[in-house]
Design a protein around this motif. Structure first.
Motif, PDB file in Angstrom:
ATOM      1  N   ALA A 162      -1.341  -1.482 -11.079  1.00  0.00           N
ATOM      2  CA  ALA A 162      -2.672  -1.143 -10.880  1.00  0.00           C
ATOM      3  C   ALA A 162      -3.427  -1.644 -12.130  1.00  0.00           C
ATOM      4  O   ALA A 162      -4.608  -2.168 -12.070  1.00  0.00           O
ATOM      5  CB  ALA A 162      -2.801   0.521 -10.377  1.00  0.00           C
ATOM      6  N   ASP A 163      -3.021  -1.243 -13.434  1.00  0.00           N
ATOM      7  CA  ASP A 163      -3.774  -1.735 -14.410  1.00  0.00           C
ATOM      8  C   ASP A 163      -3.892  -3.199 -14.497  1.00  0.00           C
ATOM      9  O   ASP A 163      -5.173  -3.678 -14.986  1.00  0.00           O
ATOM     10  CB  ASP A 163      -3.182  -1.442 -15.832  1.00  0.00           C
ATOM     11  CG  ASP A 163      -1.559  -1.903 -15.897  1.00  0.00           C
ATOM     12  OD1 ASP A 163      -1.116  -2.389 -14.795  1.00  0.00           O
ATOM     13  OD2 ASP A 163      -1.227  -2.088 -16.753  1.00  0.00           O
ATOM     14  N   LEU A 177     -13.949   0.949 -13.711  1.00  0.00           N
ATOM     15  CA  LEU A 177     -13.396   1.095 -14.996  1.00  0.00           C
ATOM     16  C   LEU A 177     -13.569   2.628 -15.740  1.00  0.00           C
ATOM     17  O   LEU A 177     -12.594   3.108 -16.186  1.00  0.00           O
ATOM     18  CB  LEU A 177     -13.847   0.023 -16.137  1.00  0.00           C
ATOM     19  CG  LEU A 177     -13.557   0.049 -17.506  1.00  0.00           C
ATOM     20  CD1 LEU A 177     -11.903  -0.173 -17.604  1.00  0.00           C
ATOM     21  CD2 LEU A 177     -14.319  -0.750 -18.425  1.00  0.00           C
ATOM     22  N   ALA A 178     -14.743   3.091 -15.632  1.00  0.00           N
ATOM     23  CA  ALA A 178     -15.044   4.474 -15.891  1.00  0.00           C
ATOM     24  C   ALA A 178     -14.331   5.263 -15.205  1.00  0.00           C
ATOM     25  O   ALA A 178     -13.339   6.421 -15.790  1.00  0.00           O
ATOM     26  CB  ALA A 178     -16.307   4.754 -15.582  1.00  0.00           C
ATOM     27  N   ASP A 179     -13.981   5.460 -13.913  1.00  0.00           N
ATOM     28  CA  ASP A 179     -12.987   6.548 -13.132  1.00  0.00           C
ATOM     29  C   ASP A 179     -11.603   6.257 -13.697  1.00  0.00           C
ATOM     30  O   ASP A 179     -10.880   7.079 -13.731  1.00  0.00           O
ATOM     31  CB  ASP A 179     -13.163   6.099 -11.685  1.00  0.00           C
ATOM     32  CG  ASP A 179     -14.556   6.519 -11.275  1.00  0.00           C
ATOM     33  OD1 ASP A 179     -15.301   7.348 -11.930  1.00  0.00           O
ATOM     34  OD2 ASP A 179     -14.799   6.290 -10.006  1.00  0.00           O
ATOM     35  N   ARG A 185      -5.255   8.165 -11.443  1.00  0.00           N
ATOM     36  CA  ARG A 185      -4.872   8.619  -9.976  1.00  0.00           C
ATOM     37  C   ARG A 185      -6.166   8.439  -9.046  1.00  0.00           C
ATOM     38  O   ARG A 185      -5.917   8.315  -7.994  1.00  0.00           O
ATOM     39  CB  ARG A 185      -4.417  10.286  -9.858  1.00  0.00           C
ATOM     40  CG  ARG A 185      -2.923  10.081 -10.769  1.00  0.00           C
ATOM     41  CD  ARG A 185      -2.740  11.595 -10.774  1.00  0.00           C
ATOM     42  NE  ARG A 185      -3.411  12.520 -11.744  1.00  0.00           N
ATOM     43  CZ  ARG A 185      -3.498  13.635 -11.927  1.00  0.00           C
ATOM     44  NH1 ARG A 185      -2.326  14.514 -11.270  1.00  0.00           N
ATOM     45  NH2 ARG A 185      -4.352  14.484 -12.644  1.00  0.00           N
ATOM     46  N   SER A 186      -7.279   8.654  -9.773  1.00  0.00           N
ATOM     47  CA  SER A 186      -8.642   8.565  -8.944  1.00  0.00           C
ATOM     48  C   SER A 186      -8.604   7.157  -8.402  1.00  0.00           C
ATOM     49  O   SER A 186      -9.611   7.100  -7.334  1.00  0.00           O
ATOM     50  CB  SER A 186      -9.516   8.848  -9.426  1.00  0.00           C
ATOM     51  OG  SER A 186     -10.108   8.096 -10.515  1.00  0.00           O
ATOM     52  N   VAL A 187      -8.321   6.122  -8.998  1.00  0.00           N
ATOM     53  CA  VAL A 187      -8.239   4.722  -8.515  1.00  0.00           C
ATOM     54  C   VAL A 187      -7.253   4.540  -7.689  1.00  0.00           C
ATOM     55  O   VAL A 187      -6.055   3.991  -8.116  1.00  0.00           O
ATOM     56  CB  VAL A 187      -8.427   3.659  -9.715  1.00  0.00           C
ATOM     57  CG1 VAL A 187      -8.292   2.122  -9.087  1.00  0.00           C
ATOM     58  CG2 VAL A 187      -9.382   4.271 -10.557  1.00  0.00           C
ATOM     59  N   THR A 188      -7.241   4.685  -6.137  1.00  0.00           N
ATOM     60  CA  THR A 188      -5.912   4.431  -5.342  1.00  0.00           C
ATOM     61  C   THR A 188      -5.947   2.953  -5.004  1.00  0.00           C
ATOM     62  O   THR A 188      -7.042   2.089  -4.986  1.00  0.00           O
ATOM     63  CB  THR A 188      -6.499   5.395  -4.156  1.00  0.00           C
ATOM     64  OG1 THR A 188      -7.599   4.928  -3.434  1.00  0.00           O
ATOM     65  CG2 THR A 188      -6.561   6.862  -4.539  1.00  0.00           C
ATOM     66  N   TRP A 189      -4.986   2.631  -4.410  1.00  0.00           N
ATOM     67  CA  TRP A 189      -4.788   1.249  -3.653  1.00  0.00           C
ATOM     68  C   TRP A 189      -5.822   0.926  -2.867  1.00  0.00           C
ATOM     69  O   TRP A 189      -6.356  -0.245  -2.983  1.00  0.00           O
ATOM     70  CB  TRP A 189      -3.370   0.985  -3.134  1.00  0.00           C
ATOM     71  CG  TRP A 189      -2.306   0.877  -4.100  1.00  0.00           C
ATOM     72  CD1 TRP A 189      -1.352   1.392  -4.714  1.00  0.00           C
ATOM     73  CD2 TRP A 189      -2.172  -0.615  -4.939  1.00  0.00           C
ATOM     74  NE1 TRP A 189      -0.620   0.997  -5.739  1.00  0.00           N
ATOM     75  CE2 TRP A 189      -1.367  -0.394  -5.960  1.00  0.00           C
ATOM     76  CE3 TRP A 189      -2.868  -1.517  -5.054  1.00  0.00           C
ATOM     77  CZ2 TRP A 189      -0.812  -1.365  -6.736  1.00  0.00           C
ATOM     78  CZ3 TRP A 189      -2.612  -2.679  -5.786  1.00  0.00           C
ATOM     79  CH2 TRP A 189      -1.506  -2.624  -6.659  1.00  0.00           C
ATOM     80  N   PRO A 190      -6.307   1.794  -1.750  1.00  0.00           N
ATOM     81  CA  PRO A 190      -7.335   1.384  -0.809  1.00  0.00           C
ATOM     82  C   PRO A 190      -8.670   1.049  -1.734  1.00  0.00           C
ATOM     83  O   PRO A 190      -9.451   0.285  -1.200  1.00  0.00           O
ATOM     84  CB  PRO A 190      -7.359   2.570   0.090  1.00  0.00           C
ATOM     85  CG  PRO A 190      -5.946   3.482   0.120  1.00  0.00           C
ATOM     86  CD  PRO A 190      -5.502   3.162  -1.450  1.00  0.00           C
ATOM     87  N   ARG A 191      -8.861   1.811  -2.784  1.00  0.00           N
ATOM     88  CA  ARG A 191     -10.219   1.685  -3.360  1.00  0.00           C
ATOM     89  C   ARG A 191     -10.152   0.148  -4.105  1.00  0.00           C
ATOM     90  O   ARG A 191     -11.156  -0.509  -4.004  1.00  0.00           O
ATOM     91  CB  ARG A 191     -10.538   2.601  -4.378  1.00  0.00           C
ATOM     92  CG  ARG A 191     -11.830   2.498  -5.166  1.00  0.00           C
ATOM     93  CD  ARG A 191     -11.992   3.480  -6.130  1.00  0.00           C
ATOM     94  NE  ARG A 191     -13.235   3.191  -6.829  1.00  0.00           N
ATOM     95  CZ  ARG A 191     -13.754   3.889  -7.922  1.00  0.00           C
ATOM     96  NH1 ARG A 191     -13.187   5.056  -8.241  1.00  0.00           N
ATOM     97  NH2 ARG A 191     -15.058   3.541  -8.509  1.00  0.00           N
ATOM     98  N   LEU A 192      -8.905  -0.006  -4.783  1.00  0.00           N
ATOM     99  CA  LEU A 192      -8.676  -1.115  -5.500  1.00  0.00           C
ATOM    100  C   LEU A 192      -8.898  -2.564  -4.416  1.00  0.00           C
ATOM    101  O   LEU A 192      -9.278  -3.534  -4.666  1.00  0.00           O
ATOM    102  CB  LEU A 192      -7.278  -1.401  -5.974  1.00  0.00           C
ATOM    103  CG  LEU A 192      -7.215  -0.910  -7.379  1.00  0.00           C
ATOM    104  CD1 LEU A 192      -5.675  -0.710  -8.046  1.00  0.00           C
ATOM    105  CD2 LEU A 192      -8.219  -1.339  -8.240  1.00  0.00           C
TER     106      LEU A 192
END
Length: 647
Positions: A162-163, A177-179, A185-192
Motif C-alpha cells: 500500500a505504501d 496522505l494525512a489519513d 489501517r484507515s487507507v483501505t484497498w477500496p479507497r486506494l
C-alpha cells in the motif's frame, strides 16, 4: 446495444507491439478467431497492402468490440515518427489511450513524445509493458525508465504494498496522505482503488501493466483496467450535432469517406450537415463500427465513430455541426521539416500525378502540396525518408504512376523582425493601380509560436464581406512564401484602409465589371500590398531544431563532441551513467541524418540517439533561398505582367 462507449487509442514507438496488442484484444473479445501477426501480414487493422508488406502501420484504423456493457472503438495508430500526423489527428477524438512500451527496448523517443502529448491534452492513459516473453526483456528496468524518463506519476499494478500506491496517489490527494500517516489501517484497498480511478480519469496518474501481446500474458488485467480506469463517453444523443472529422479516405469507387467522432447529437442518412466556413453537405450513407467491421446503419449517435458518405467537400479537422472544444485542439507535434519535389518518370503523367497527390493530401493535409506552374513541378512536405518511400509505392500501386524524387531539403520559416505598412489606392490611372480596389495593410511581428493573425481597423460594413474574405484568404496564401521563399509566421496583418467601386450596370441591366470592383481585384492586389509591407518589416530565416539525447560509452566522449561541432550542434549537459555518458543538446534538423550515420563508427555501435523537434532558431551563415512558385509579388513589373495576362 451497449450502454457506454470508450474511444480508445493504442499508441507506441514503432515495433513496440501495439498492432499485436490490438489483435490480442480483438481475439479476447471474440471478434476474431485467429490472431494475426505483423510479420505475416495478416493483421486486422493493417489493411493496406503496403502495411502488410512492410510490417508497419501507416494509417490509423478503427475496429470495435464489446467489453460487457461497454463498446470499445479501438483506434490503432502508426508508431513510426514519419506518420506522426496520423496520431495527432486521432488524439482529438480519444476518451483514453493505452501506451505500449517494449520490455526489451524500453522507453524510446516516440514513447516520450506521445506521453507528453497525452498529458498536455488531459487524455487518461494506461501503460502496457509488452514483450515480456522476449529474450532481453527486463520489465523492472523498463518500469524504472518509465519513472525516470516519462513521468513519476505511475502505479505498478503488479505491486501490492500500500505504501507504494500511497506514495504516488498522495501527491494529488493531501487527505489520503494525512489519513495514512495518522492510521495506515484507515487507507483501505477500496479507497486506494477509488483514488487511482479518479486520478487516472483526470490523467494525473497512469497504471502500468506488463505482459505479452503474443502469449496473452497480462492482457486480461489490462482489459479490466480499461473497463475500470478509463472514462466512457457521456455525450447526449438528443443534443445538437457536434463532432469532428479525424480521417478522410476513399472507397472502392473513389467516393470520399469521412470518419466522424460524434461528441453530441445524432447524424442520420439524408441529414444536411454544416462543417465550417459556410460549407454544407448531405449525408448519403452512414456506417458504424461493430464486431471488428464497419456496417451500414441508419444513424450514428453521440459517443460513437461513424463513417459518412456524400460529403464531397469535407476535410480532415473539420468541425461538424456545433464546434466542440476538442475540434480546435492546437497542434501537438512538430510540423514536417523536410520537402522534396516529386517528378513523374513519364512526363505525360504530370496531370495524373497532381490529381493523385491531391487525393493523398486529402488524407494527409500536412503533405502540403506546392505546385510550381512555371517549372511544372510539385513539392511535398515530409517527416522522413520512410514516408517518401510510402508515397512512391502508393503512387505506383494505387495510381499506376512511377515517380522519382529530387534531393530532400529542410523546410525553414521566416519571422518578421519589425513593422511595415503599405497602401495601394484605387485610381483612374491603370498604370499606377490596374485594379478597382484600395487596400492598406500593416504587418507587425508577434511572439514566436503565435502564427499568423488577420484583423481589420476599417469601419465595420465599409467593405462587402466577399471582398474582406478575399483579402483575408489571400493574405494567408501569400504568406506561404516570404522574402526568401519560406513560409512566414508569427505576425499580425491588419487591414487599415479599403475602398471599392460599387456595382455598375448598363441601361439594359447587364453588370459591367470594368466599372465595378470584384473579389478578383482584391485577390490580385493583396499580394503586392502585403509583400511591400513585409519588405519594410524585414524577416529572418529560421531553421528547424531538434533536441537530442545521446547515450555513449565514456571513452568515446571526446570523439563524439568533436563530431558534433561541425554539425552545428550545441551540447547543453553531460552526465555520467555508470560506464556511459548521456549528452543532451540542440542540433539542426538538417544535420540529424549525418549524426545518425556517423554514430556507429564513433561509438563502436553502442551509441543510442534520440531526437525530438524543439522549435526553430535563426540560420547561421548564408541565408538559404527557396525558389518561388507564385507570380512573385516582390517584383511589381513581373507580377503585373503575369496576372494581367491571365486576367
Amino acid at each position: 446495444m451497449a450502454s457506454h462507449t470508450i474511444n480508445l487509442g493504442i499508441l507506441a514507438h514503432v515495433d513496440a507491439g501495439k498492432t499485436s496488442l490490438t489483435e490480442r484484444l480483438l481475439h479476447t473479445a471474440g471478434v476474431i478467431d485467429r490472431i494475426g501477426r505483423v510479420d505475416h501480414g495478416d493483421t486486422q487493422t493493417d489493411s493496406l497492402a503496403l502495411e502488410r508488406r512492410r510490417g508497419i502501420t501507416i494509417k490509423s484504423a478503427v475496429v470495435s468490440f464489446a467489453l460487457g456493457a461497454t463498446t470499445v472503438n479501438l483506434i490503432d495508430t502508426p508508431g513510426h515518427p514519419d506518420f506522426i500526423a496520423e496520431v495527432e489527428r486521432v488524439l482529438s477524438v480519444l476518451d483514453g489511450a493505452v501506451l505500449v512500451v517494449s520490455a526489451v527496448e524500453g522507453v524510446q523517443a516516440q514513447t516520450r513524445v506521445l506521453l507528453r502529448a497525452l498529458r498536455r491534452l488531459g487524455i487518461p492513459a494506461l501503460i502496457f509493458v509488452n514483450k515480456t516473453d522476449r529474450r532481453g526483456a527486463d520489465p523492472a528496468r523498463v518500469l524504472g525508465e518509465i519513472t525516470e524518463r516519462l513521468t513519476p506519476a505511475v502505479v505498478d499494478m503488479a505491486a501490492r504494498p500500500a505504501d507504494r500506491w500511497v506514495d504516488v496517489l498522495s501527491r494529488q490527494d493531501d487527505a489520503l496522505l494525512a489519513d495514512y500517516l495518522a492510521d495506515e489501517r484507515s487507507v483501505t484497498w477500496p479507497r486506494l482503488r477509488a483514488a487511482l480511478t479518479a486520478q487516472t480519469r483526470q490523467a494525473l496518474v497512469h497504471p502500468v501493466y506488463a505482459g505479452s501481446a503474443m502469449t496473452g500474458a497480462g492482457v486480461d488485467a489490462l482489459i479490466e483496467g480499461i473497463r475500470e480506469f478509463l472514462p466512457a463517453d457521456t455525450g447526449d444523443p438528443a443534443a445538437p450535432v457536434s463532432g469532428t472529422v479525424f480521417k478522410v479516405d476513399r472507397g472502392p469507387a473513389g467516393e470520399k469517406l469521412a470518419y466522424l467522432r460524434l461528441f453530441a447529437g445524432t447524424v442520420r442518412t439524408r441529414d444536411r450537415l454544416d462543417f465550417g466556413r459556410g460549407r454544407q453537405g448531405k449525408v448519403t450513407g452512414v456506417s458504424v463500427f461493430a464486431d471488428g467491421t464497419a456496417s451500414p446503419a441508419d444513424s450514428v449517435a453521440a459517443g460513437r465513430i461513424g463513417l459518412l458518405r456524400g460529403l464531397d467537400e469535407i476535410r480532415i479537422g473539420d468541425p461538424v455541426g456545433q464546434p466542440h472544444p476538442r475540434s480546435s485542439l492546437s497542434r501537438q507535434f512538430a510540423p514536417p521539416t523536410l520537402e522534396t519535389v516529386v517528378l513523374p518518370r513519364n512526363p505525360a503523367d504530370r496531370g495524373a500525378l497532381h490529381l493523385a497527390l491531391s487525393q493523398l493530401a486529402e488524407a494527409d493535409p500536412l503533405i502540403n502540396l506546392r505546385r510550381d506552374e512555371t517549372r511544372q513541378e510539385i513539392a511535398v512536405s515530409l517527416y522522413g525518408e520512410v514516408q517518401k518511400e510510402v508515397i512512391e509505392a502508393t503512387l505506383a500501386e494505387e495510381h499506376g504512376i512511377a515517380v522519382e524524387f529530387r534531393e530532400t531539403t529542410t523546410i525553414c520559416l521566416e519571422r518578421p523582425v519589425g513593422t511595415g505598412i503599405a497602401v495601394e489606392v484605387m485610381t483612374k490611372d491603370k498604370e499606377v493601380n490596374p485594379f478597382l480596389a484600395t487596400i492598406g495593410l500593416r504587418l507587425a511581428a508577434t511572439p514566436p509560436g503565435s502564427g499568423v493573425r488577420f484583423g481589420y481597423e476599417i469601419e465595420l460594413g465599409s467593405l462587402p464581406p466577399a471582398f474582406l474574405k478575399a483579402i483575408e484568404e489571400t493574405v494567408h496564401e501569400t504568406l506561404r512564401q516570404g522574402l526568401h521563399g519560406w513560409p512566414v509566421t508569427d505576425c499580425a496583418v491588419t487591414l487599415v484602409r479599403s475602398g471599392y467601386a460599387p456595382r455598375q450596370s448598363h441601361a439594359h441591366a447587364t453588370f459591367d465589371k470594368s466599372m465595378s470592383s470584384t473579389a478578383g481585384d482584391f485577390r490580385l492586389l493583396t499580394p503586392l500590398v502585403l509583400m511591400t509591407a513585409l519588405r519594410q518589416a524585414g524577416t529572418t530565416v529560421h531553421e528547424p531544431l531538434h533536441r537530442f539525447e545521446l547515450d555513449i560509452p565514456a571513452d568515446t566522449l571526446a570523439a563524439v563532441r568533436a563530431a558534433l561541432a561541425p554539425l552545428g550542434a550545441v551540447p547543453r549537459e553531460t552526465t555520467a551513467h555508470g560506464p556511459a555518458y548521456r549528452l543532451t543538446g540542440d542540433i539542426p534538423a538538417a544535420a540529424v541524418h549525418s549524426l545518425q550515420r556517423q554514430l556507429p563508427g564513433l561509438t563502436r555501435g553502442e551509441g543510442v540517439l534520440e531526437c525530438v523537434f524543439a522549435g526553430h532558431r535563426p540560420v547561421r551563415g548564408p541565408v538559404p533561398e527557396r525558389p518561388r512558385t507564385d507570380h512573385n509579388p516582390l517584383n511589381r513589373k513581373e507580377y503585373l505582367l503575369c496576372v494581367l495576362r491571365r486576367v
